[in-house]
Design a protein around this motif. Structure first.
Motif, PDB file in Angstrom:
ATOM      1  N   MET A   1       0.838  -1.188   0.000  1.00 35.79           N
ATOM      2  CA  MET A   1       0.000   0.000   0.000  1.00 35.79           C
ATOM      3  C   MET A   1       0.876   1.243   0.000  1.00 35.79           C
ATOM      4  O   MET A   1       1.850   1.312   0.737  1.00 35.79           O
ATOM      5  CB  MET A   1      -0.878   0.022   1.247  1.00 35.79           C
ATOM      6  CG  MET A   1      -2.016  -0.912   1.203  1.00 35.79           C
ATOM      7  SD  MET A   1      -3.164  -0.458   2.505  1.00 35.79           S
ATOM      8  CE  MET A   1      -4.573  -1.281   1.896  1.00 35.79           C
TER       9      MET A   1
ATOM     10  N   ARG B   1      -0.430   4.355   0.619  1.00 35.05           N
ATOM     11  CA  ARG B   1      -0.958   5.297   1.596  1.00 35.05           C
ATOM     12  C   ARG B   1      -1.347   4.544   2.856  1.00 35.05           C
ATOM     13  O   ARG B   1      -1.729   3.386   2.797  1.00 35.05           O
ATOM     14  CB  ARG B   1      -2.197   6.001   1.053  1.00 35.05           C
ATOM     15  CG  ARG B   1      -1.908   6.918  -0.101  1.00 35.05           C
ATOM     16  CD  ARG B   1      -3.160   7.619  -0.536  1.00 35.05           C
ATOM     17  NE  ARG B   1      -4.244   6.648  -0.660  1.00 35.05           N
ATOM     18  CZ  ARG B   1      -5.306   6.819  -1.387  1.00 35.05           C
ATOM     19  NH1 ARG B   1      -5.452   7.913  -2.069  1.00 35.05           N
ATOM     20  NH2 ARG B   1      -6.255   5.920  -1.454  1.00 35.05           N
TER      21      ARG B   1
ATOM     22  N   ASN C   1      -3.567   3.173   5.826  1.00 30.40           N
ATOM     23  CA  ASN C   1      -4.963   2.778   5.928  1.00 30.40           C
ATOM     24  C   ASN C   1      -5.448   3.210   7.311  1.00 30.40           C
ATOM     25  O   ASN C   1      -5.364   2.446   8.268  1.00 30.40           O
ATOM     26  CB  ASN C   1      -5.086   1.255   5.742  1.00 30.40           C
ATOM     27  CG  ASN C   1      -6.511   0.784   5.805  1.00 30.40           C
ATOM     28  OD1 ASN C   1      -7.428   1.543   5.521  1.00 30.40           O
ATOM     29  ND2 ASN C   1      -6.701  -0.451   6.195  1.00 30.40           N
ATOM     30  N   TYR C   2      -5.949   4.437   7.394  1.00 30.59           N
ATOM     31  CA  TYR C   2      -6.402   4.965   8.681  1.00 30.59           C
ATOM     32  C   TYR C   2      -7.624   4.212   9.175  1.00 30.59           C
ATOM     33  O   TYR C   2      -8.488   3.836   8.389  1.00 30.59           O
ATOM     34  CB  TYR C   2      -6.733   6.452   8.570  1.00 30.59           C
ATOM     35  CG  TYR C   2      -5.541   7.303   8.234  1.00 30.59           C
ATOM     36  CD1 TYR C   2      -4.502   7.453   9.139  1.00 30.59           C
ATOM     37  CD2 TYR C   2      -5.460   7.958   7.013  1.00 30.59           C
ATOM     38  CE1 TYR C   2      -3.401   8.231   8.829  1.00 30.59           C
ATOM     39  CE2 TYR C   2      -4.368   8.743   6.697  1.00 30.59           C
ATOM     40  CZ  TYR C   2      -3.341   8.872   7.607  1.00 30.59           C
ATOM     41  OH  TYR C   2      -2.256   9.637   7.304  1.00 30.59           O
ATOM     42  N   ILE C   3      -7.694   4.031  10.485  1.00 26.40           N
ATOM     43  CA  ILE C   3      -8.822   3.344  11.099  1.00 26.40           C
ATOM     44  C   ILE C   3      -8.943   3.831  12.540  1.00 26.40           C
ATOM     45  O   ILE C   3      -7.943   4.184  13.167  1.00 26.40           O
ATOM     46  CB  ILE C   3      -8.641   1.810  11.019  1.00 26.40           C
ATOM     47  CG1 ILE C   3      -9.922   1.072  11.369  1.00 26.40           C
ATOM     48  CG2 ILE C   3      -7.480   1.344  11.870  1.00 26.40           C
ATOM     49  CD1 ILE C   3      -9.893  -0.404  10.992  1.00 26.40           C
TER      50      ILE C   3
ATOM     51  N   LYS D   1      -5.344  -6.276   6.324  1.00 25.09           N
ATOM     52  CA  LYS D   1      -5.927  -4.991   6.710  1.00 25.09           C
ATOM     53  C   LYS D   1      -5.385  -4.528   8.062  1.00 25.09           C
ATOM     54  O   LYS D   1      -5.066  -3.355   8.240  1.00 25.09           O
ATOM     55  CB  LYS D   1      -7.448  -5.082   6.792  1.00 25.09           C
ATOM     56  CG  LYS D   1      -8.127  -5.082   5.448  1.00 25.09           C
ATOM     57  CD  LYS D   1      -9.630  -5.118   5.610  1.00 25.09           C
ATOM     58  CE  LYS D   1     -10.325  -5.081   4.276  1.00 25.09           C
ATOM     59  NZ  LYS D   1     -11.772  -4.986   4.418  1.00 25.09           N
TER      60      LYS D   1
ATOM     61  N   ALA E   1      -1.739  -3.327   7.733  1.00 25.34           N
ATOM     62  CA  ALA E   1      -1.608  -2.032   7.051  1.00 25.34           C
ATOM     63  C   ALA E   1      -2.290  -0.901   7.810  1.00 25.34           C
ATOM     64  O   ALA E   1      -2.113   0.270   7.467  1.00 25.34           O
ATOM     65  CB  ALA E   1      -2.196  -2.121   5.649  1.00 25.34           C
ATOM     66  N   ALA E   2      -3.054  -1.229   8.839  1.00 25.49           N
ATOM     67  CA  ALA E   2      -3.842  -0.209   9.538  1.00 25.49           C
ATOM     68  C   ALA E   2      -2.968   0.743  10.343  1.00 25.49           C
ATOM     69  O   ALA E   2      -1.990   0.349  10.956  1.00 25.49           O
ATOM     70  CB  ALA E   2      -4.844  -0.888  10.466  1.00 25.49           C
TER      71      ALA E   2
ATOM     72  N   GLY F   1     -12.328   5.267   8.826  1.00 24.77           N
ATOM     73  CA  GLY F   1     -11.504   4.488   7.909  1.00 24.77           C
ATOM     74  C   GLY F   1     -12.348   3.835   6.829  1.00 24.77           C
ATOM     75  O   GLY F   1     -13.528   3.547   7.033  1.00 24.77           O
ATOM     76  N   ASN F   2     -11.741   3.580   5.693  1.00 21.98           N
ATOM     77  CA  ASN F   2     -12.469   2.972   4.573  1.00 21.98           C
ATOM     78  C   ASN F   2     -13.017   1.596   4.927  1.00 21.98           C
ATOM     79  O   ASN F   2     -14.064   1.202   4.430  1.00 21.98           O
ATOM     80  CB  ASN F   2     -11.555   2.877   3.348  1.00 21.98           C
ATOM     81  CG  ASN F   2     -11.157   4.243   2.849  1.00 21.98           C
ATOM     82  OD1 ASN F   2     -11.933   5.189   2.912  1.00 21.98           O
ATOM     83  ND2 ASN F   2      -9.931   4.360   2.360  1.00 21.98           N
ATOM     84  N   ASP F   3     -12.330   0.870   5.810  1.00 21.79           N
ATOM     85  CA  ASP F   3     -12.764  -0.474   6.191  1.00 21.79           C
ATOM     86  C   ASP F   3     -13.947  -0.468   7.142  1.00 21.79           C
ATOM     87  O   ASP F   3     -14.548  -1.502   7.384  1.00 21.79           O
ATOM     88  CB  ASP F   3     -11.610  -1.247   6.838  1.00 21.79           C
ATOM     89  CG  ASP F   3     -10.500  -1.541   5.854  1.00 21.79           C
ATOM     90  OD1 ASP F   3     -10.816  -1.708   4.656  1.00 21.79           O
ATOM     91  OD2 ASP F   3      -9.334  -1.602   6.263  1.00 21.79           O
TER      92      ASP F   3
ATOM     93  N   ASP G   1     -11.575   8.137   2.203  1.00 18.91           N
ATOM     94  CA  ASP G   1     -11.247   8.414   0.809  1.00 18.91           C
ATOM     95  C   ASP G   1     -12.473   8.632  -0.081  1.00 18.91           C
ATOM     96  O   ASP G   1     -12.337   8.767  -1.295  1.00 18.91           O
ATOM     97  CB  ASP G   1     -10.393   7.279   0.229  1.00 18.91           C
ATOM     98  CG  ASP G   1      -8.985   7.286   0.806  1.00 18.91           C
ATOM     99  OD1 ASP G   1      -8.477   8.374   1.129  1.00 18.91           O
ATOM    100  OD2 ASP G   1      -8.397   6.197   0.944  1.00 18.91           O
TER     101      ASP G   1
END
Length: 162
Positions: free
Chosen positions: A1, A3, A5-7, A69, A72-73, A109-111, A123
């Protein structure tokens, strides 16, 4: 990745809980069922065995996806945002369009996005347009139904836990 992966901490905890449930509960039960079914003879017509192997592959794929996930978080606690007067990750925002239709959404976060409950992925187009805005700012957002202007009415963040 390329960027991060904000969460949120809650979103990460939900990913972790799902991983633990699949790995610690569902997968062992399924392995036990497959072992039992394999001992029943002809595997080519054994529904428990065939279904069990298929479901085990699905669980293993899901575990791999969840693991990637979580690896990468980048966990960001919205309560720790230094500038709470502007819209950043974790902000709960109330916006109004030209017709004074109001919407309240939280940038997550996108997730963990869920549009039905007002959780918008970091995003998403609307989130990208609102980033950095302050109360009173007007932002033009390109939506599938056309461009709309939204005014930021309020911004809030969760309180820090002590």
């Amino acid at each position: 990745m390329d960027r991060p992966n904000y969460i949120t901490p809650a979103g990460f905890a939900a990913l972790r809980a799902e991983y633990d449930r699949l790995f610690g509960e569902e997968r062992p039960k399924l392995v036990e069922t497959i072992s039992w079914a394999a001992g029943n003879g002809d595997r080519s017509e054994n529904g428990d065995y065939i279904y069990g192997r298929k479901r085990l592959r699905e669980i293993d794929r899901t575990l791999g996806r969840l693991s990637a996930k979580m690896k990468a978080a980048k966990v960001v606690d919205p309560a720790c945002q230094p500038d709470k007067r502007r819209i950043f990750f974790g902000a709960t925002v109330t916006i109004a369009d030209e017709d004074d239709n109001r919407r309240t959404l939280t940038l997550v976060g996108n997730d963990e996005a869920d549009a039905c409950t007002g959780l918008v992925g970091w995003d998403a187009p609307i989130a990208r347009a609102l980033r950095g805005a302050a109360i009173g700012d007007v932002r033009r957002i390109a939506l599938p139904g056309g461009e709309r202007e939204y005014e930021v009415l309020s911004i809030s963040y969760p309180c820090a836990r002590s």
